[in-house]
Scaffold this active site. Structure first.
Site, short mmCIF file in Angstrom:
data_model
loop_
_atom_site.label_atom_id
_atom_site.label_comp_id
_atom_site.label_asym_id
_atom_site.label_seq_id
_atom_site.Cartn_x
_atom_site.Cartn_y
_atom_site.Cartn_z
N ASP A 208 0.85 -1.19 0.00
CA ASP A 208 0.00 0.00 0.00
C ASP A 208 0.88 1.24 0.00
O ASP A 208 2.07 1.18 0.32
CB ASP A 208 -0.88 0.03 1.26
CG ASP A 208 -0.04 0.01 2.53
OD1 ASP A 208 0.30 1.10 3.04
OD2 ASP A 208 0.30 -1.08 3.02
N ASP A 210 1.39 4.48 2.13
CA ASP A 210 1.02 4.90 3.48
C ASP A 210 0.05 6.07 3.36
O ASP A 210 -0.18 6.60 2.26
CB ASP A 210 2.28 5.27 4.26
CG ASP A 210 2.12 5.09 5.76
OD1 ASP A 210 1.52 4.09 6.16
OD2 ASP A 210 2.59 5.96 6.51
#
Length: 290
Positions: A208, A210
Site C-alpha cells: 500500500d 502509506d
C-alpha cells in the site's frame, strides 16, 4: 560449514513449496521458543529453513514476535544466509503497491522490544552502519530481476512499533527523513542477525501507499492482505531461485557479516557472567571459546 539458507516469512508467506525431505522441527533456544516450528528441507541440493515470523495463522503481533528466539533458532539450526520477506507500506510514489524493494538501511522507531542478545555481565557492540549484507542483497536482486519482478534496489525502511498504522503527521515526517518504506517487523530482527553473525537481507513487498498519499487516505488490513496474497507467489518464486544463485559454498562473507563479533565483546574475561556466557554460547560460540 555448508551453506544453509534461512527464510523468515512475513504476512502472506507461511511456507516454502517444493522442499524435498521437508519436515517441521520444534526448537527451544536460550531465549525461549521461536514464533513457530521451523520447516527444513532441501531445494536444488541446498539446505533450507523457513520460519513464519508471526506463526502459522498469524498469532504474534509485531511487538510480541519473539525476535531473539527466532534469530537464535536460525543460528542454532545451521543457517548461514538469512532472507527476511516483509510486507511494507510505501513512502515514495515510485514504490507502488505490488513492487518489491531490497532494503539496505533502517530507521528504528520501535521501543517495546528486546533488541540485543547481550546483557549485564556480557556487554557487546557490533558494527551496524550497513545493516544488510550487500552480497546476499545482490543475490536477492538477481533472483527478483530474473523473474521479471518490479524490484527496487536499495531503500530505507522505517520500523515502527505498531500495531496501529501511522498517523498522517508521522507519515509525512518519515517522508521528510528520506525513508522509502515503512513496516513493523524489520527491527530488531536485522540487529539480532548481525549479532548472530548471519548474512541478512530484506525483501520488502509493498502492499500500500502509506496514508501520506492523496489517493490513499487510510490503510486497512483488507487492502494489505489482498496485495500481500497477490505478491505471495512472486515472493515464493524469488525464494525458490536463491539456491541456484548461492551454490558457491559457505565462504566467509566479504561484507564481514560472519565476523561481526570480532572485537565486539567489551566485558573483560574475568568479569564475564558465566550464566550469560552459557546463554550466548549457542549463538556466539566462535568468540566465546576458552
Amino acid at each position: 560449514m555448508d551453506r544453509m539458507i534461512g527464510v523468515i516469512g512475513g504476512s502472506g508467506i507461511y511456507e516454502i513449496a517444493g522442499l524435498s525431505e521437508a519436515s517441521w522441527q520444534r526448537l527451544e533456544t536460550p531465549f525461549g521458543a521461536p514464533s513457530d516450528e521451523i520447516l527444513t528441507g532441501f531445494l536444488d541440493g541446498i539446505r533450507m529453513a523457513f520460519l513464519p515470523r508471526h506463526g502459522r495463522g498469524h498469532v504474534h503481533t509485531p511487538t510480541t514476535v519473539p525476535y531473539r528466539a527466532n534469530i537464535a533458532a536460525m543460528k542454532m539450526i545451521g543457517v548461514t544466509d538469512l532472507v527476511a520477506v516483509s510486507a511494507v507500506g510505501s513512502l515514495r510514489e515510485a514504490y507502488a503497491p505490488g513492487d518489491f524493494v531490497v532494503v539496505d538501511q533502517y530507521i528504528d522507531r520501535t521501543f517495546a522490544r528486546e533488541k540485543t542478545f547481550f546483557g549485564e555481565g556480557m556487554v557487546g557492540h557490533v558494527p551496524f552502519a550497513h545493516p544488510t549484507c550487500a552480497r546476499l542483497s545482490e543475490v536477492c536482486t538477481a533472483a527478483g530481476r530474473g523473474l521479471g519482478l518490479t524490484l527496487h534496489t536499495g531503500g530505507t525502511y522505517v520500523a515502527m512499533e505498531g500495531p496501529q498504522f501511522s498517523t498522517l503527521a508521522e507519515s509525512r515526517l518519515y517522508r521528510s527523513w528520506g525513508a522509502d518504506v515503512i513496516g513493523m517487523t524489520g527491527m530488531p530482527e536485522a540487529k539480532l542477525a548481525r549479532e548472530a553473525e548471519l548474512c541478512y537481507a530484506c525483501v520488502a513487498m509493498v502492499t500500500d501507499y502509506d496514508c501520506w498519499h492523496p489517493d490513499h487516505d487510510a490503510v486497512d488490513v483488507a487492502q494489505v492482505v489482498a496485495t500481500a496474497m497477490k505478491n505471495a507467489d512472486k515472493a515464493r518464486a524469488l525464494v525458490a531461485a536463491l539456491p541456484g544463485l548461492l551454490q558457491d559454498g559457505a565462504a566467509p562473507c566479504p561484507c564481514g557479516c560472519s565476523r561481526a563479533l570480532d572485537g565486539a565483546i567489551m566485558t573483560a574475561p574475568g568479569k564475564r557472567s558465566a550464566e550469560m556466557a552459557a546463554r550466548l554460547a549457542p549463538i556466539m560460540a566462535r568468540v566465546l571459546k576458552g
